[in-house]
Design a protein around this motif. Structure first.
Motif: not given
Ligand code: ADP
Ligand code: MG
Length: 341
Positions: A293-299
Motif C-alpha cells: 500500500s506504500a504508493a497509496e499512502v503517498s497518494r
C-alpha cells in the motif's frame, strides 16, 4: 445544570446566556441532528449502515493548560484532542457535547473559548448538540460522536509482521511550544505575547501554535481506513503511543528517528529526540499499512496535503527498537519536567 444558583454569587453571565452563546452558533441545519441544544437530551440519526464512534477527553486548568492560557486555545484544543481520537479510528465526526466548569462567569473568557471551539467545529462540520455548565475549577470536557461504515474502523490491534509504520506531521513541536510557554525551554527569539501567536511566522511562535492550536488529522484519518491495519493518535509521545499500538497488536517494531527538522537547531539533538519520543500533544497519526500500500499512502498524503514519513516496520515479537544515524537510541525518560506532571 447548576451554575451559580448554589452560591448565589454575582456573575456577569448566567448559565442560560452561556448556553445561548453556543446555541446561537449551532442553530442551523446540521447533519443528522433531529434535536440539538435546548431539550433534555439530543437526538441524532446515524448515517445508514454505520456504527457510532464516541470519544471523551477533558482539559483541566493547571493540568492540561497553563493558568492564563488564551481561552480560544482551550476551546480549540478541547475539541481538537477529541477529533483526533476519532481520526485515529478512521471515523467521520458529526456531533459533540461540551461540559464547561467555570470558577466564575467571565464573559470575555466564554466568548473567546466559544470562538476557538466553533471555528474548529465549523471547519469539520461538527454540530454541538448539548452539554452542561457548572461552577467549579476551570475545565472543559467534550464528547465527540461520529461514525464509520460498519466494521471499517481502524483499531490499534491490527498491525501485522512486515507492515510499514508511518507518522504524520512533525511530532515534538507541540511539546517544544508547551515547554516555551511553561518557561522550561528557552529560545532567543521567544516572546510570550499571545497577540503574536496567529500573526507571527517565527519558529518559536510556530512551536507555540503547534501546542495551542493542533490540527486534528480527521479527513486524512478517514481516508486511511481502507488501507491502515492499525492506527493511534500521538497524544502522549511517539514512543509511548507506538508502543501501545504494538502491544495491542502483539507485535514489535524496528523504527528510525526521522529528520527532526528545525527542532535540532533550536534545542540540540538529544532534547529534540526526547521531545519527539516523549513530548506528546501533537495529535499526529501513527499508522501501519502493508508494504503493497506504500504508493497509496503517498497518494493520500499528497491529496490531503499531510506530510507523512515512513519510520519503520513491524516485526514478530515484542518491543520497539529505535535507531538514529545507524546507532541504537532510546528515550531517556523524563528528560525535562513539564506542568502536566
Ligand atoms: P438539564 O438541567 O436538563 O441538564 P441544562 O440547563 O443543563 O438542562 O441544559 C439545557 C440545554 O442546554 C440542554 O440541551 C443542554 O444540553 C444544553 N447545554 C447546557 N450547557 C451547555 C454547554 N456548555 N454547551 C452546549 N450546550 C449546553
Ligand atoms: Mg444539564
Amino acid at each position: 445544570m447548576s451554575f451559580g444558583a448554589a452560591t448565589g454569587s454575582a456573575m456577569s453571565l448566567s448559565e442560560s446566556s452561556i448556553i445561548e452563546i453556543f446555541h446561537r452558533r449551532f442553530s442551523g441545519d446540521r447533519r443528522g441532528v433531529v434535536l440539538g441544544i435546548g431539550d433534555d437530551a439530543a437526538i441524532m440519526s446515524l448515517p445508514e449502515g454505520c456504527q457510532l464512534v464516541a470519544a471523551t477527553d477533558a482539559l483541566v486548568e493547571g493540568t492540561h493548560f497553563l493558568p492564563g492560557a488564551p481561552a480560544a486555545s482551550v476551546g480549540h484544543r478541547v475539541l481538537a484532542v477529541n477529533l483526533s481520537d476519532l481520526a485515529a479510528m478512521g471515523a467521520d465526526a458529526h456531533w459533540a457535547t461540551l461540559s464547561l466548569s467555570l470558577p466564575e462567569a467571565d464573559d470575555a473568557w466564554v466568548k473567546q473559548f466559544a470562538d476557538g471551539f466553533v471555528r474548529l467545529a465549523e471547519e469539520f462540520n461538527v454540530a454541538l448538540v448539548g452539554g452542561d455548565t457548572v461552577r467549579g475549577p476551570l475545565s472543559a470536557a467534550v464528547t465527540v460522536m461520529g461514525s464509520v461504515p460498519s466494521d471499517q474502523f481502524v483499531s490499534r490491534a491490527g498491525a501485522r509482521e512486515g507492515d510499514d509504520i508511518y507518522l504524520s506531521g512533525a511530532p515534538g513541536c507541540a511539546a517544544a511550544g508547551r515547554g516555551l510557554l511553561a518557561g522550561e525551554l528557552r529560545m532567543a527569539e521567544w516572546q510570550a505575547d499571545p497577540s503574536q501567536v496567529k500573526a507571527s511566522s517565527s519558529r518559536p511562535q510556530a512551536y507555540r501554535r503547534s501546542f495551542e492550536y493542533p490540527q486534528p488529522r480527521l479527513v486524512f484519518g478517514a481516508a486511511l481506513r481502507s488501507i491502515a491495519t492499525a492506527m493511534i493518535d500521538v497524544s502522549d509521545g511517539v514512543h509511548i503511543d507506538l508502543s501501545r499500538l504494538l502491544g495491542a497488536s502483539h507485535v514489535g517494531a524496528r523504527a528510525v528517528v526521522p529528520d527532526l527538522g528545525a527542532l535540532v537547531a533550536d534545542f540540540g539533538p538529544e532534547l529534540s529526540r526526547e521531545l519527539f519520543f516523549c513530548g506528546g500533544e501533537d495529535y499526529e497519526l501513527c499508522f501501519c499499512a502493508p508494504a503493497v500500500s506504500a504508493a497509496e499512502v503517498s497518494r493520500l498524503a499528497a491529496q490531503h496535503a499531510v506530510p507523512v514519513t515512513r519510520i519503520g516496520e513491524v516485526i514478530n515479537g515484542a518491543g520497539l527498537n529505535w535507531s538514529q544515524g545507524g546507532h541504537p537510541v532510546k528515550p531517556a525518560g523524563a528528560a525535562f519536567e513539564h506542568f502536566e506532571g
